[in-house]
Design a protein around this motif. Structure first.
Motif, short mmCIF file in Angstrom:
data_model
loop_
_atom_site.label_atom_id
_atom_site.label_comp_id
_atom_site.label_asym_id
_atom_site.label_seq_id
_atom_site.Cartn_x
_atom_site.Cartn_y
_atom_site.Cartn_z
N MET A 1 42.49 -121.29 57.32
CA MET A 1 43.70 -121.96 56.95
C MET A 1 44.86 -121.17 57.56
O MET A 1 44.98 -119.97 57.37
N LEU A 2 45.70 -121.87 58.31
CA LEU A 2 46.82 -121.24 58.96
C LEU A 2 48.11 -121.61 58.25
O LEU A 2 48.46 -122.79 58.15
N ILE A 3 48.78 -120.61 57.72
CA ILE A 3 50.08 -120.82 57.08
C ILE A 3 51.07 -119.96 57.84
O ILE A 3 50.86 -118.75 58.00
N ALA A 4 52.12 -120.60 58.32
CA ALA A 4 53.15 -119.87 59.07
C ALA A 4 54.49 -120.06 58.37
O ALA A 4 54.77 -121.14 57.84
N ILE A 5 55.27 -119.00 58.38
CA ILE A 5 56.63 -119.08 57.82
C ILE A 5 57.59 -118.48 58.83
O ILE A 5 57.19 -117.76 59.74
N ASP A 6 58.86 -118.79 58.65
CA ASP A 6 59.90 -118.26 59.52
C ASP A 6 60.88 -117.49 58.64
O ASP A 6 61.64 -118.08 57.88
N HIS A 7 60.85 -116.17 58.76
CA HIS A 7 61.71 -115.32 57.94
C HIS A 7 63.19 -115.57 58.23
O HIS A 7 64.04 -115.31 57.38
N ALA A 8 63.52 -116.09 59.42
CA ALA A 8 64.91 -116.35 59.79
C ALA A 8 65.42 -117.70 59.28
O ALA A 8 66.61 -117.94 59.24
N ASP A 9 64.49 -118.56 58.89
CA ASP A 9 64.87 -119.88 58.37
C ASP A 9 65.56 -119.72 57.01
O ASP A 9 65.20 -118.85 56.23
N ALA A 20 53.80 -125.63 53.85
CA ALA A 20 52.70 -125.46 54.80
C ALA A 20 51.37 -125.91 54.18
O ALA A 20 50.55 -126.54 54.85
N VAL A 21 51.19 -125.62 52.90
CA VAL A 21 49.96 -126.06 52.22
C VAL A 21 49.96 -127.57 52.09
O VAL A 21 48.95 -128.23 52.38
N ARG A 22 51.10 -128.16 51.68
CA ARG A 22 51.18 -129.62 51.58
C ARG A 22 50.87 -130.27 52.93
O ARG A 22 50.14 -131.25 53.00
N SER A 23 51.44 -129.70 53.98
CA SER A 23 51.21 -130.23 55.32
C SER A 23 49.73 -130.16 55.69
O SER A 23 49.17 -131.10 56.27
N GLY A 24 49.08 -129.06 55.35
CA GLY A 24 47.65 -128.91 55.62
C GLY A 24 46.82 -129.92 54.84
O GLY A 24 45.82 -130.45 55.33
N ILE A 25 47.25 -130.23 53.63
CA ILE A 25 46.56 -131.24 52.82
C ILE A 25 46.71 -132.61 53.47
O ILE A 25 45.75 -133.36 53.61
N VAL A 26 47.94 -132.92 53.89
CA VAL A 26 48.20 -134.23 54.49
C VAL A 26 47.44 -134.40 55.80
O VAL A 26 46.87 -135.46 56.06
N ASP A 27 47.40 -133.35 56.64
CA ASP A 27 46.72 -133.50 57.94
C ASP A 27 45.21 -133.29 57.85
O ASP A 27 44.50 -133.42 58.84
N GLY A 28 44.71 -132.94 56.66
CA GLY A 28 43.27 -132.82 56.47
C GLY A 28 42.70 -131.45 56.77
O GLY A 28 41.50 -131.24 56.64
N SER A 29 43.53 -130.50 57.17
CA SER A 29 43.01 -129.16 57.46
C SER A 29 42.74 -128.37 56.17
O SER A 29 42.03 -127.37 56.21
N ILE A 30 43.31 -128.82 55.06
CA ILE A 30 43.02 -128.24 53.75
C ILE A 30 42.47 -129.37 52.88
O ILE A 30 43.11 -130.40 52.72
N ARG A 35 38.96 -123.25 48.47
CA ARG A 35 39.61 -122.11 47.83
C ARG A 35 40.73 -121.62 48.73
O ARG A 35 40.56 -121.47 49.92
N MET A 36 41.85 -121.35 48.10
CA MET A 36 43.01 -120.83 48.81
C MET A 36 42.88 -119.31 48.94
O MET A 36 42.18 -118.69 48.13
N PRO A 37 43.56 -118.72 49.92
CA PRO A 37 43.54 -117.25 49.98
C PRO A 37 44.15 -116.68 48.70
O PRO A 37 45.01 -117.32 48.08
N THR A 38 43.72 -115.51 48.31
CA THR A 38 44.33 -114.88 47.14
C THR A 38 45.78 -114.56 47.45
O THR A 38 46.18 -114.47 48.62
N ALA A 39 46.57 -114.38 46.42
CA ALA A 39 47.98 -114.03 46.61
C ALA A 39 48.09 -112.72 47.39
O ALA A 39 48.93 -112.59 48.27
N ARG A 40 47.22 -111.80 47.10
CA ARG A 40 47.23 -110.51 47.80
C ARG A 40 46.94 -110.70 49.29
O ARG A 40 47.63 -110.12 50.14
#
Length: 116
Positions: A1-9, A20-30, A35-40
Motif C-alpha cells: 500500500m502506497l501512501i504519499a503526503i506532501d509536507h509543503a501542502d 490517500a487511503v480513501r483514494s486507494g479504496i476507490v481505485d481498488g488498491s486497498i 490490514r492497514m500498516p500499524t501507526a508506528r
C-alpha cells in the motif's frame, strides 16, 4: 500500500493520509479485509508524528472505512467496497451530466439539494 503526503501542502497531514487511503479504496488498491500498516510503521515511513497517523485512522474509523482494534491494528471494513461502488455511480452521474451539458456547479447544487 502506497501512501504519499506532501509536507509543503497546506492540507493537514492527517487529512492527506486519510485521503490517500480513501483514494486507494476507490481505485481498488486497498480492499475490504486488508490490514492497514500499524501507526508506528506508517509514521516512520511518512516521517510524521504517530498522533497524526492515529488522527487519520480515527477519521477513517468515524467514516466506517476501517475498524480499529487494540493490539490487532486497523482493518479495512466492508463499507469500503460500498465507497468504491458509490464512486463508480458518481462517475456515471458525472458522465450523464456532461452529456446533458449540465455544469459542475449545477450538478453540485442538485446533489446538495437532494441530499439535504
Amino acid at each position: 500500500m502506497l501512501i504519499a503526503i506532501d509536507h509543503a501542502d497546506g492540507t493537514p497531514l492527517f487529512e492527506q493520509i486519510a485521503a490517500a487511503v480513501r483514494s486507494g479504496i476507490v481505485d481498488g488498491s486497498i480492499r475490504s479485509g486488508e490490514r492497514m500498516p500499524t501507526a508506528r510503521e506508517l509514521c516512520a515511513s511518512l516521517d510524521v508524528n504517530r498522533n497524526t497517523v492515529l488522527h487519520a485512522y480515527q477519521r477513517l474509523r468515524d467514516e466506517g472505512l476501517i475498524e480499529l482494534r487494540r493490539g490487532r491494528g486497523a482493518t479495512v471494513t466492508a463499507q469500503a467496497e460500498r465507497l468504491s461502488q458509490l464512486s463508480a455511480t458518481v462517475g456515471r452521474l458525472i458522465s450523464e451530466a456532461r452529456e446533458l451539458g449540465i455544469s459542475a456547479e449545477t450538478l453540485s447544487r442538485l446533489v446538495k439539494e437532494s441530499y439535504g
